[in-house]
Every structure is written in structure tokens, then in C-alpha cells.
Write a protein that holds these residues in place. Structure first.
Motif, PDB file in Angstrom:
ATOM      1  N   ALA A 119      -6.664  -2.135   3.886  1.00 59.40           N
ATOM      2  CA  ALA A 119      -5.249  -1.826   3.629  1.00 59.40           C
ATOM      3  C   ALA A 119      -4.470  -1.727   4.937  1.00 59.40           C
ATOM      4  CB  ALA A 119      -5.133  -0.533   2.822  1.00 59.40           C
ATOM      5  N   GLN A 120      -5.029  -1.055   5.919  1.00 58.81           N
ATOM      6  CA  GLN A 120      -4.355  -0.936   7.215  1.00 58.81           C
ATOM      7  C   GLN A 120      -4.234  -2.296   7.906  1.00 58.81           C
ATOM      8  OE1 GLN A 120      -2.839   1.717   8.497  1.00 58.81           O
ATOM      9  NE2 GLN A 120      -3.402   3.007   6.771  1.00 58.81           N
ATOM     10  N   LEU A 121      -5.274  -3.095   7.797  1.00 59.75           N
ATOM     11  CA  LEU A 121      -5.291  -4.416   8.426  1.00 59.75           C
ATOM     12  C   LEU A 121      -4.222  -5.338   7.837  1.00 59.75           C
ATOM     13  CD1 LEU A 121      -7.051  -6.270  10.387  1.00 59.75           C
ATOM     14  CD2 LEU A 121      -8.126  -7.072   8.276  1.00 59.75           C
ATOM     15  N   LEU A 122      -4.064  -5.301   6.520  1.00 59.24           N
ATOM     16  CA  LEU A 122      -3.123  -6.196   5.851  1.00 59.24           C
ATOM     17  C   LEU A 122      -1.666  -5.824   6.100  1.00 59.24           C
ATOM     18  CD1 LEU A 122      -4.868  -6.531   2.390  1.00 59.24           C
ATOM     19  CD2 LEU A 122      -4.691  -8.301   4.144  1.00 59.24           C
ATOM     20  N   ASP A 123      -1.385  -4.544   6.255  1.00 55.74           N
ATOM     21  CA  ASP A 123      -0.009  -4.036   6.308  1.00 55.74           C
ATOM     22  C   ASP A 123       0.781  -4.620   7.476  1.00 55.74           C
ATOM     23  OD1 ASP A 123       2.280  -2.554   5.891  1.00 55.74           O
ATOM     24  OD2 ASP A 123       1.396  -0.643   6.483  1.00 55.74           O
ATOM     25  N   ASP A 124       1.923  -5.226   7.147  1.00 57.04           N
ATOM     26  CA  ASP A 124       2.784  -5.816   8.174  1.00 57.04           C
ATOM     27  C   ASP A 124       3.823  -4.828   8.708  1.00 57.04           C
ATOM     28  OD1 ASP A 124       4.731  -5.649   6.166  1.00 57.04           O
ATOM     29  OD2 ASP A 124       4.970  -7.820   5.971  1.00 57.04           O
ATOM     30  N   ASP A 125       3.794  -3.598   8.234  1.00 60.05           N
ATOM     31  CA  ASP A 125       4.731  -2.541   8.656  1.00 60.05           C
ATOM     32  C   ASP A 125       6.181  -2.876   8.336  1.00 60.05           C
ATOM     33  OD1 ASP A 125       2.741  -0.811   9.650  1.00 60.05           O
ATOM     34  OD2 ASP A 125       2.728  -1.858  11.571  1.00 60.05           O
ATOM     35  N   GLU A 126       6.416  -3.807   7.417  1.00 62.86           N
ATOM     36  CA  GLU A 126       7.780  -4.173   7.041  1.00 62.86           C
ATOM     37  C   GLU A 126       8.061  -3.884   5.575  1.00 62.86           C
ATOM     38  OE1 GLU A 126       8.718  -8.146   8.276  1.00 62.86           O
ATOM     39  OE2 GLU A 126       7.855  -7.836  10.258  1.00 62.86           O
ATOM     40  N   GLY A 127       7.139  -3.220   4.897  1.00 65.74           N
ATOM     41  CA  GLY A 127       7.291  -2.926   3.482  1.00 65.74           C
ATOM     42  C   GLY A 127       7.983  -1.600   3.255  1.00 65.74           C
ATOM     43  N   ASP A 128       7.632  -0.958   2.169  1.00 66.43           N
ATOM     44  CA  ASP A 128       8.219   0.321   1.775  1.00 66.43           C
ATOM     45  C   ASP A 128       7.828   1.403   2.788  1.00 66.43           C
ATOM     46  OD1 ASP A 128       7.825   3.034   0.223  1.00 66.43           O
ATOM     47  OD2 ASP A 128       9.286   1.867  -0.936  1.00 66.43           O
ATOM     48  N   VAL A 129       8.827   1.993   3.433  1.00 69.07           N
ATOM     49  CA  VAL A 129       8.580   2.969   4.496  1.00 69.07           C
ATOM     50  C   VAL A 129       7.875   4.207   3.951  1.00 69.07           C
ATOM     51  CG1 VAL A 129       9.699   4.504   6.165  1.00 69.07           C
ATOM     52  CG2 VAL A 129      10.495   2.150   5.899  1.00 69.07           C
ATOM     53  N   GLU A 130       8.323   4.707   2.807  1.00 75.01           N
ATOM     54  CA  GLU A 130       7.712   5.905   2.219  1.00 75.01           C
ATOM     55  C   GLU A 130       6.242   5.649   1.882  1.00 75.01           C
ATOM     56  OE1 GLU A 130       8.417   8.526  -1.747  1.00 75.01           O
ATOM     57  OE2 GLU A 130      10.222   7.970  -0.613  1.00 75.01           O
ATOM     58  N   ALA A 131       5.947   4.504   1.286  1.00 67.86           N
ATOM     59  CA  ALA A 131       4.561   4.156   0.957  1.00 67.86           C
ATOM     60  C   ALA A 131       3.740   4.019   2.231  1.00 67.86           C
ATOM     61  CB  ALA A 131       4.514   2.861   0.151  1.00 67.86           C
ATOM     62  N   GLY A 132       4.308   3.396   3.248  1.00 65.74           N
ATOM     63  CA  GLY A 132       3.610   3.240   4.521  1.00 65.74           C
ATOM     64  C   GLY A 132       3.292   4.570   5.167  1.00 65.74           C
ATOM     65  N   ASN A 133       4.250   5.495   5.125  1.00 67.27           N
ATOM     66  CA  ASN A 133       4.021   6.823   5.692  1.00 67.27           C
ATOM     67  C   ASN A 133       2.942   7.565   4.923  1.00 67.27           C
ATOM     68  OD1 ASN A 133       5.933   6.453   7.690  1.00 67.27           O
ATOM     69  ND2 ASN A 133       7.561   7.481   6.561  1.00 67.27           N
ATOM     70  N   ALA A 134       2.968   7.470   3.593  1.00 69.69           N
ATOM     71  CA  ALA A 134       1.966   8.143   2.771  1.00 69.69           C
ATOM     72  C   ALA A 134       0.579   7.579   3.051  1.00 69.69           C
ATOM     73  CB  ALA A 134       2.310   8.010   1.293  1.00 69.69           C
ATOM     74  N   MET A 135       0.483   6.275   3.157  1.00 67.47           N
ATOM     75  CA  MET A 135      -0.819   5.659   3.416  1.00 67.47           C
ATOM     76  C   MET A 135      -1.304   6.001   4.820  1.00 67.47           C
ATOM     77  SD  MET A 135      -2.119   1.727   2.882  1.00 67.47           S
ATOM     78  CE  MET A 135      -1.484   0.989   4.380  1.00 67.47           C
ATOM     79  N   ALA A 136      -0.404   6.053   5.774  1.00 66.79           N
ATOM     80  CA  ALA A 136      -0.780   6.308   7.169  1.00 66.79           C
ATOM     81  C   ALA A 136      -1.227   7.748   7.398  1.00 66.79           C
ATOM     82  CB  ALA A 136       0.380   5.966   8.098  1.00 66.79           C
ATOM     83  N   THR A 137      -0.711   8.684   6.619  1.00 67.97           N
ATOM     84  CA  THR A 137      -1.025  10.089   6.853  1.00 67.97           C
ATOM     85  C   THR A 137      -2.278  10.544   6.120  1.00 67.97           C
ATOM     86  OG1 THR A 137       0.436  10.798   5.064  1.00 67.97           O
ATOM     87  CG2 THR A 137       1.370  10.730   7.288  1.00 67.97           C
ATOM     88  N   GLY A 138      -2.789   9.740   5.224  1.00 69.26           N
ATOM     89  CA  GLY A 138      -4.002  10.105   4.494  1.00 69.26           C
ATOM     90  C   GLY A 138      -5.192   9.349   5.023  1.00 69.26           C
ATOM     91  N   SER A 139      -6.333   9.653   4.475  1.00 73.11           N
ATOM     92  CA  SER A 139      -7.560   8.968   4.881  1.00 73.11           C
ATOM     93  C   SER A 139      -7.993   7.974   3.803  1.00 73.11           C
ATOM     94  CB  SER A 139      -8.666   9.994   5.110  1.00 73.11           C
ATOM     95  OG  SER A 139      -8.895  10.729   3.910  1.00 73.11           O
ATOM     96  N   PHE A 140      -7.045   7.560   2.966  1.00 71.17           N
ATOM     97  CA  PHE A 140      -7.326   6.686   1.823  1.00 71.17           C
ATOM     98  C   PHE A 140      -8.376   7.368   0.946  1.00 71.17           C
ATOM     99  CE2 PHE A 140      -7.492   2.582  -0.369  1.00 71.17           C
ATOM    100  CZ  PHE A 140      -6.202   2.124  -0.174  1.00 71.17           C
ATOM    101  N   PRO A 141      -7.984   8.506   0.356  1.00 71.64           N
ATOM    102  CA  PRO A 141      -8.933   9.289  -0.440  1.00 71.64           C
ATOM    103  C   PRO A 141      -9.359   8.560  -1.711  1.00 71.64           C
ATOM    104  CG  PRO A 141      -6.704  10.104  -0.756  1.00 71.64           C
ATOM    105  CD  PRO A 141      -6.638   9.056   0.328  1.00 71.64           C
ATOM    106  N   THR A 142     -10.295   9.142  -2.428  1.00 70.93           N
ATOM    107  CA  THR A 142     -10.705   8.552  -3.691  1.00 70.93           C
ATOM    108  C   THR A 142      -9.478   8.319  -4.567  1.00 70.93           C
ATOM    109  OG1 THR A 142     -11.135  10.752  -4.614  1.00 70.93           O
ATOM    110  CG2 THR A 142     -13.025   9.546  -3.676  1.00 70.93           C
ATOM    111  N   SER A 143      -9.483   7.221  -5.280  1.00 73.28           N
ATOM    112  CA  SER A 143      -8.406   6.771  -6.170  1.00 73.28           C
ATOM    113  C   SER A 143      -7.136   6.351  -5.434  1.00 73.28           C
ATOM    114  CB  SER A 143      -8.060   7.819  -7.236  1.00 73.28           C
ATOM    115  OG  SER A 143      -9.170   8.031  -8.070  1.00 73.28           O
ATOM    116  N   ALA A 144      -7.201   6.219  -4.120  1.00 68.77           N
ATOM    117  CA  ALA A 144      -6.042   5.704  -3.381  1.00 68.77           C
ATOM    118  C   ALA A 144      -5.848   4.239  -3.754  1.00 68.77           C
ATOM    119  CB  ALA A 144      -6.244   5.846  -1.875  1.00 68.77           C
TER     120      ALA A 144
END
Length: 172
Positions: A119-144
């Protein structure tokens, strides 16, 4: 190059029992089943309708797919892939690149650290800012679950080539 818009969902399996006959055989907990179903309802509400599901053959990932698909109302039979169980991020990316070009929407259900790295590799950092921040601040927990859009051929998917348009952690 084909400029077809594509949707790719990258999902980590739901919560599993801590012990099993083997790691491969660990099943989902009751809470994990509820979390996977919550993820399915969120994906359906987000408008995701996959044509293909690439799922690790491990018990917990197959169960995650089954619960997610049932809650979303999907009838897609998963491709259970034993290689995805132990895949590193490069192998997982190769599996995405090998998707049939007729498929425009796919779900990949796997394990950490691989799915988080994918997920981190694919992200172009140009998508939804809120989703990007949420994904960046977590460790991609179960059911992410991360939803990406990309253009072109699956074979051409590269690091930084997909826009993150949604992120959710299923908690039923």
C-alpha cells in the motif's frame, strides 16, 4: 499503453486466533469475522465491485475474503494463492502486474508486513489527503483496507503509480 481506469483494493486479513496447528491454519476470531464484514459493508458503500480477488491461501485470509464478500454482496470466487502467504512486497507487486487486463477492479487480501508495504509503495501521494494521513499514521492493522485507482495496464503498475482514494479499518 491502455489508459483504462482501474481499482485496486489492498486488504490485510482480519483478527485471527493467536495459535493454530500452524501459522497457515490460524482461523479468524469472532471479532475478526465481524471486522471483515464491516470492511465489506464499507467497500460496498464506497462503490467497490471487484471482478477478481487474489487472496492468500492461508485460512485467515480466505475467511476474511468470505466474510468481506458476503457483507458486500459480492459473488466473486477468490483465487487462493499459496505464494501470497509468504510473498514479499516485490512478489506481491508482481502478482498485481500479472492480473488479467480484462479485470478493471481487483482485491488483494494478504498479510503484514507485505500488504502494508504494498500500500505504501503504490501510493502516489496525490490521492485523498485524509485517507493518506490515516494510512500513514497506522501500522496497517488487521482489517485495514486501502482503495487505489490507477490508469493503464496492470502490467505497468509501478511504485508511486496509484492514487489512494479511501482507507478504512474494519471494526465490527
Amino acid at each position: 499503453m491502455v489508459d483504462t481506469p482501474r481499482t485496486l483494493v489492498v486488504m490485510r486479513h482480519a483478527r485471527a486466533e493467536s495459535l493454530g496447528t500452524t501459522d497457515f491454519d490460524r482461523a479468524l476470531t469472532e471479532g475478526g469475522r465481524a471486522d471483515a464484514a464491516d470492511g465489506g459493508r464499507w467497500l460496498a458503500g464506497f462503490g467497490v465491485v471487484p471482478q477478481h480477488a487474489l487472496v492468500s491461501a492461508a485460512v485467515r485470509t480466505a475467511q476474511t475474503w468470505r466474510e468481506t464478500a458476503a457483507a458486500a454482496g459480492w459473488v466473486v470466487e477468490p483465487e487462493l494463492d499459496r505464494g501470497l502467504y509468504a510473498a514479499d512486497v516485490d512478489n506481491a507487486l508482481d502478482l498485481v502486474r500479472a492480473l488479467d487486463e480484462a479485470v478493471t477492479s481487483a482485491v488483494v487480501v494478504g498479510h503484514n508486513p507485505t500488504v502494508a508495504a504494498l500500500a505504501q509503495l503504490l501510493d502516489d501521494d496525490e490521492g485523498d489527503v485524509e485517507a493518506g494521513n490515516a494510512m500513514a499514521t497506522g501500522s496497517f492493522p488487521t482489517s485495514a483496507t486501502a482503495v487505489f485507482t490507477c490508469r493503464g495496464s496492470w502490467a505497468d503498475v509501478q511504485p508511486g503509480s496509484a492514487a489512494l482514494v479511501g482507507y478504512h479499518v474494519g471494526r465490527g
